[in-house]
Design a protein around this motif. Structure first.
Motif, PDB file in Angstrom:
ATOM      1  N   ARG A  19      28.484  37.833  45.399  1.00 18.39           N
ATOM      2  CA  ARG A  19      29.666  37.062  45.777  1.00 18.39           C
ATOM      3  C   ARG A  19      30.339  36.556  44.514  1.00 18.39           C
ATOM      4  O   ARG A  19      29.774  35.746  43.786  1.00 18.39           O
ATOM      5  CB  ARG A  19      29.291  35.889  46.665  1.00 18.39           C
ATOM      6  N   LEU A  20      31.531  37.048  44.274  1.00 21.18           N
ATOM      7  CA  LEU A  20      32.305  36.601  43.132  1.00 21.18           C
ATOM      8  C   LEU A  20      33.171  35.408  43.527  1.00 21.18           C
ATOM      9  O   LEU A  20      33.668  35.343  44.640  1.00 21.18           O
ATOM     10  CB  LEU A  20      33.197  37.721  42.610  1.00 21.18           C
ATOM     11  N   SER A  21      33.326  34.500  42.583  1.00 20.54           N
ATOM     12  CA  SER A  21      34.200  33.347  42.784  1.00 20.54           C
ATOM     13  C   SER A  21      35.244  33.302  41.684  1.00 20.54           C
ATOM     14  O   SER A  21      34.996  33.735  40.559  1.00 20.54           O
ATOM     15  CB  SER A  21      33.396  32.045  42.760  1.00 20.54           C
ATOM     16  N   CYS A  22      36.396  32.777  42.011  1.00 22.37           N
ATOM     17  CA  CYS A  22      37.469  32.597  41.039  1.00 22.37           C
ATOM     18  C   CYS A  22      38.018  31.187  41.225  1.00 22.37           C
ATOM     19  O   CYS A  22      38.649  30.894  42.246  1.00 22.37           O
ATOM     20  CB  CYS A  22      38.561  33.624  41.257  1.00 22.37           C
ATOM     21  N   ALA A  23      37.757  30.339  40.262  1.00 21.31           N
ATOM     22  CA  ALA A  23      38.204  28.949  40.325  1.00 21.31           C
ATOM     23  C   ALA A  23      39.405  28.761  39.424  1.00 21.31           C
ATOM     24  O   ALA A  23      39.426  29.235  38.282  1.00 21.31           O
ATOM     25  CB  ALA A  23      37.077  28.023  39.911  1.00 21.31           C
ATOM     26  N   ALA A  24      40.387  28.056  39.931  1.00 20.48           N
ATOM     27  CA  ALA A  24      41.622  27.841  39.184  1.00 20.48           C
ATOM     28  C   ALA A  24      41.740  26.406  38.708  1.00 20.48           C
ATOM     29  O   ALA A  24      41.303  25.479  39.395  1.00 20.48           O
ATOM     30  CB  ALA A  24      42.828  28.186  40.043  1.00 20.48           C
ATOM     31  N   SER A  25      42.322  26.250  37.560  1.00 18.65           N
ATOM     32  CA  SER A  25      42.675  24.925  37.056  1.00 18.65           C
ATOM     33  C   SER A  25      44.069  25.003  36.465  1.00 18.65           C
ATOM     34  O   SER A  25      44.533  26.070  36.069  1.00 18.65           O
ATOM     35  CB  SER A  25      41.677  24.454  35.999  1.00 18.65           C
ATOM     36  N   GLY A  26      44.745  23.885  36.470  1.00 14.45           N
ATOM     37  CA  GLY A  26      46.084  23.854  35.911  1.00 14.45           C
ATOM     38  C   GLY A  26      47.178  24.263  36.869  1.00 14.45           C
ATOM     39  O   GLY A  26      48.351  24.277  36.513  1.00 14.45           O
ATOM     40  N   CYS A  27      46.776  24.618  38.096  1.00 19.34           N
ATOM     41  CA  CYS A  27      47.771  24.971  39.096  1.00 19.34           C
ATOM     42  C   CYS A  27      47.121  24.874  40.463  1.00 19.34           C
ATOM     43  O   CYS A  27      45.905  24.807  40.583  1.00 19.34           O
ATOM     44  CB  CYS A  27      48.313  26.385  38.899  1.00 19.34           C
ATOM     45  N   THR A  28      47.950  24.883  41.473  1.00 23.87           N
ATOM     46  CA  THR A  28      47.460  24.883  42.843  1.00 23.87           C
ATOM     47  C   THR A  28      47.571  26.296  43.382  1.00 23.87           C
ATOM     48  O   THR A  28      48.676  26.802  43.600  1.00 23.87           O
ATOM     49  CB  THR A  28      48.280  23.924  43.722  1.00 23.87           C
ATOM     50  N   LEU A  29      46.424  26.930  43.591  1.00 21.00           N
ATOM     51  CA  LEU A  29      46.425  28.314  44.046  1.00 21.00           C
ATOM     52  C   LEU A  29      46.985  28.485  45.438  1.00 21.00           C
ATOM     53  O   LEU A  29      47.401  29.574  45.813  1.00 21.00           O
ATOM     54  CB  LEU A  29      45.005  28.878  44.027  1.00 21.00           C
ATOM     55  N   SER A  30      46.979  27.399  46.205  1.00 20.50           N
ATOM     56  CA  SER A  30      47.325  27.524  47.622  1.00 20.50           C
ATOM     57  C   SER A  30      48.738  28.047  47.833  1.00 20.50           C
ATOM     58  O   SER A  30      49.073  28.506  48.915  1.00 20.50           O
ATOM     59  CB  SER A  30      47.150  26.176  48.320  1.00 20.50           C
ATOM     60  N   LYS A  31      49.580  27.983  46.806  1.00 22.18           N
ATOM     61  CA  LYS A  31      50.957  28.451  46.962  1.00 22.18           C
ATOM     62  C   LYS A  31      51.091  29.953  46.756  1.00 22.18           C
ATOM     63  O   LYS A  31      52.156  30.524  47.000  1.00 22.18           O
ATOM     64  CB  LYS A  31      51.855  27.737  45.947  1.00 22.18           C
ATOM     65  N   TYR A  32      50.017  30.623  46.290  1.00 21.15           N
ATOM     66  CA  TYR A  32      50.143  31.990  45.831  1.00 21.15           C
ATOM     67  C   TYR A  32      49.218  32.966  46.534  1.00 21.15           C
ATOM     68  O   TYR A  32      48.125  32.607  46.963  1.00 21.15           O
ATOM     69  CB  TYR A  32      49.832  32.064  44.336  1.00 21.15           C
ATOM     70  N   ALA A  33      49.668  34.210  46.577  1.00 15.95           N
ATOM     71  CA  ALA A  33      48.767  35.304  46.923  1.00 15.95           C
ATOM     72  C   ALA A  33      47.828  35.529  45.731  1.00 15.95           C
ATOM     73  O   ALA A  33      48.212  35.307  44.582  1.00 15.95           O
ATOM     74  CB  ALA A  33      49.549  36.572  47.224  1.00 15.95           C
ATOM     75  N   MET A  34      46.612  35.946  46.029  1.00 14.21           N
ATOM     76  CA  MET A  34      45.601  36.172  45.004  1.00 14.21           C
ATOM     77  C   MET A  34      45.020  37.572  45.160  1.00 14.21           C
ATOM     78  O   MET A  34      45.017  38.139  46.258  1.00 14.21           O
ATOM     79  CB  MET A  34      44.470  35.146  45.133  1.00 14.21           C
ATOM     80  N   GLY A  35      44.495  38.091  44.080  1.00 11.64           N
ATOM     81  CA  GLY A  35      43.917  39.427  44.147  1.00 11.64           C
ATOM     82  C   GLY A  35      42.692  39.570  43.271  1.00 11.64           C
ATOM     83  O   GLY A  35      42.419  38.733  42.404  1.00 11.64           O
TER      84      GLY A  35
END
Length: 123
Positions: A19-35
């Motif tokens: 299970r890979l995870s991708c954690a974001a900082s410096g922005c709110t990912l909820s506004k974007y599509a991710m890949g």
């Protein structure tokens, strides 16, 4: 400054799971599509999976359909890639991509990239 940090890669036997995870900082990912994309030695970076900002729409490359699942937890600002029934040909560095407007397999449509996490599947 936006940062995407992948984790969860490793060495696994064929048929196993990661299970890979991708954690974001410096922005709110909820506004974007991710890949998620992957790059094997000597090959170009390839699309694996993408998810809309709501999580309601997902898109997979044919080779991982039925084996991989992309998901997201916007409250945790994190995107996941559950990888089951892994095959040696899945061996690659896996990259998280963010900032997409729509769900798309095109790498150029994503603004943010992580450094990658190595996945190695032994036969």
């Amino acid at each position: 400054q936006v940062q995407l940090v992948e984790s969860g890669g490793g060495l696994v036997q064929a048929g196993g799971s990661l299970r890979l995870s991708c954690a974001a900082s410096g922005c709110t990912l909820s506004k974007y599509a991710m890949g998620w994309f992957c790059q094997a030695p000597g090959k170009e970076r390839e699309f694996v999976a993408a998810i809309s900002w709501t999580g309601h729409t997902t898109y997979y490359t044919d080779s991982v359909k039925g084996r991989f699942t992309i998901s997201r937890d916007n409250a945790k600002n994190t995107v996941y890639l559950q990888m089951n029934s892994l095959k040696p040909e899945d061996t690659a560095v896996y990259y998280c991509a963010g900032g997409g407007v729509v769900v798309t397999p095109h790498a150029g449509k994503y603004d943010y990239w992580g450094q990658g996490t190595q996945v190695t599947v032994s036969s």
